[in-house]
Enzyme design. Structure first.
Site, PDB file in Angstrom:
ATOM      1  N   GLN A  11       0.825  -1.222   0.000  1.00 22.50           N
ATOM      2  CA  GLN A  11       0.000   0.000   0.000  1.00 22.50           C
ATOM      3  C   GLN A  11       0.853   1.265   0.000  1.00 22.50           C
ATOM      4  O   GLN A  11       0.672   2.164  -0.827  1.00 22.50           O
ATOM      5  CB  GLN A  11      -0.927   0.020   1.225  1.00 22.50           C
ATOM      6  N   TYR A 125       2.830  -9.065  16.226  1.00 24.94           N
ATOM      7  CA  TYR A 125       3.001  -7.977  15.265  1.00 24.94           C
ATOM      8  C   TYR A 125       3.611  -6.757  15.939  1.00 24.94           C
ATOM      9  O   TYR A 125       4.619  -6.209  15.483  1.00 24.94           O
ATOM     10  CB  TYR A 125       1.660  -7.619  14.626  1.00 24.94           C
ATOM     11  N   LYS A 129       7.430  -5.163  15.377  1.00 26.11           N
ATOM     12  CA  LYS A 129       7.623  -3.788  14.919  1.00 26.11           C
ATOM     13  C   LYS A 129       8.432  -2.980  15.944  1.00 26.11           C
ATOM     14  O   LYS A 129       9.266  -2.146  15.570  1.00 26.11           O
ATOM     15  CB  LYS A 129       6.283  -3.127  14.647  1.00 26.11           C
TER      16      LYS A 129
END
Length: 296
Positions: A11, A125, A129
Site C-alpha cells: 500500500q 506484530y 515492529k
C-alpha cells in the site's frame, strides 16, 4: 536525488511510486518477490546496485492475526529487515526512513500517546515492529521512524475496501466500537515522506528520530465504518444496518490496543509534516475507488 523504495508493491510502496516527488528525483522501487527482505543478501545487493541518496522501507508483515502463528516470519520482516536496511544505510552514509505502528503500545492509557511513552506491545506484530524500531536506532542515527495507524488506500487490502464490499453485499454489519485511533491514508504518509526527503535533499539532514504521523482526528472502527457507509449510500443507495459491538464480541487471535490515539505534534513541529483530517482522505480514496480504481 535518488530514492530507493524497498517493498514498492504494498500500500505505502504503491503510493510512494506515484507520489509528487520534486522534479529531477529518481525514484526506484523494488517490489516483492523481486526484492525479498527475508532473503539473505537482498538488502545489501539492492543498496549496492542502486546507490541511492535515501532509502525508504515500505516492507512490513502487517497481517496482525496471522503474525501470532508466523512469529519467525514476522520478526524476519519487521525486525531483521529494517535492521539490515539501517545497517546498509549507515555503511554508505545514506539516510533511512522507516514506518512503524501504533501497535507498539498496549492501548491502556486514558489519553493520547506521545513518542516518549513506554511501549508494551500486546502481540507478535507489535513486538516485531517494536524490535524493528530498536534495530534501526541501534544501526544508524540518521533515521526517521514514523509510527502510524489504521492504514488504507485504493490499492491493496484494507478496512475501507472491505467495508465497501461488505456494504454492497450485506444487510447488516457488526463493527467494534471500543477501539480508538486514527485512519491514515497511505497517500498522506507518502506525501509526508516526500516532504521529508525534500528537506534532506536541501539541507543534508532532517530532525532525526521517532515520530507519530496519522490522519488528523480520532474515531473508532464503528464510526469509521459508518462514515464509509454514508459515502456508499450516496453513490449506490445501499447502506447496511450497522451495530456497534465490543472487542469481546469479536474475538481474534491477536489482541489489539483499545487506545491507539497518537499525538502527532512533534512531526508537525520538527519535520513540518501533518496529514489532513481522516474524513477528507477517506472521501478521496472512496472517490478514486468509484471513478478510477488502481489495478490491485
Amino acid at each position: 536525488m535518488k530514492v530507493l523504495v524497498l517493498g514498492s508493491n504494498g500500500q505505502l510502496g504503491f503510493e510512494l511510486m506515484r507520489a509528487n516527488w520534486a522534479p529531477g528525483t529518481d525514484v526506484v522501487g523494488l517490489p516483492y518477490p523481486e526484492f525479498d527482505v527475508t532473503r539473505p543478501g537482498d538488502v545489501d545487493k539492492a543498496v549496492a546496485t542502486h546507490a541511492p541518496d535515501l532509502l525508504v522501507n515500505a516492507t512490513a508483515h502487517t497481517a496482525v492475526d496471522k503474525a501470532e502463528s508466523e512469529v519467525d516470519l514476522s520478526f524476519a520482516i519487521n525486525r531483521d529487515g529494517p535492521g539490515a536496511m539501517a545497517a546498509a544505510s549507515a555503511a554508505r552514509g545514506i539516510p533511512f526512513i522507516h514506518v512503524s505502528t501504533d501497535y507498539v503500545f498496549d492501548g491502556t492509557k486514558d489519553g493520547i500517546y506521545t513518542e516518549d511513552e513506554p511501549i508494551n506491545p500486546l502481540g507478535v506484530y507489535g513486538a516485531s515492529k517494536a524490535a524493528g524500531e530498536e534495530a534501526v536506532r541501534a544501526a544508524t542515527p540518521h533515521h526517521v521512524i514514523l509510527r502510524t495507524s489504521w492504514v488504507y488506500s485504493a490499492y491493496g487490502n484494507n478496512f475501507v475496501k472491505t467495508m465497501l464490499r461488505f456494504g454492497k453485499e450485506r444487510e447488516e454489519m457488526r463493527v467494534v466500537a471500543d477501539q480508538h485511533g486514527s485512519p491514515t491514508a497511505a497517500a498522506d504518509l507518502a506525501a509526508a515522506i516526500v516532504q521529508i526527503a525534500g528537506t534532506i535533499e536541501k539541507t543534508g539532514a532532517a530532525a532525526w528520530g521517532t515520530y507519530h504521523l496519522t490522519g488528523s482526528g480520532y474515531t473508532n472502527w464503528h464510526d469509521f465504518a459508518e462514515h464509509i457507509f454514508r459515502r456508499l449510500e450516496e453513490r449506490t443507495g445501499k447502506r447496511p444496518r450497522l451495530t456497534a459491538i465490543g472487542t469481546a464480541d469479536y474475538p481474534t487471535p491477536a489482541r489489539r490496543p483499545a487506545n491507539s490515539r497518537l499525538d502527532c505534534g512533534r512531526a508537525r513541529e520538527r519535520l513540518g509534516v501533518a496529514c489532513p483530517p481522516w474524513q477528507e482522505s477517506v472521501d478521496r480514496v472512496i472517490d478514486e475507488l468509484f471513478t478510477n480504481p488502481p489495478q490491485a
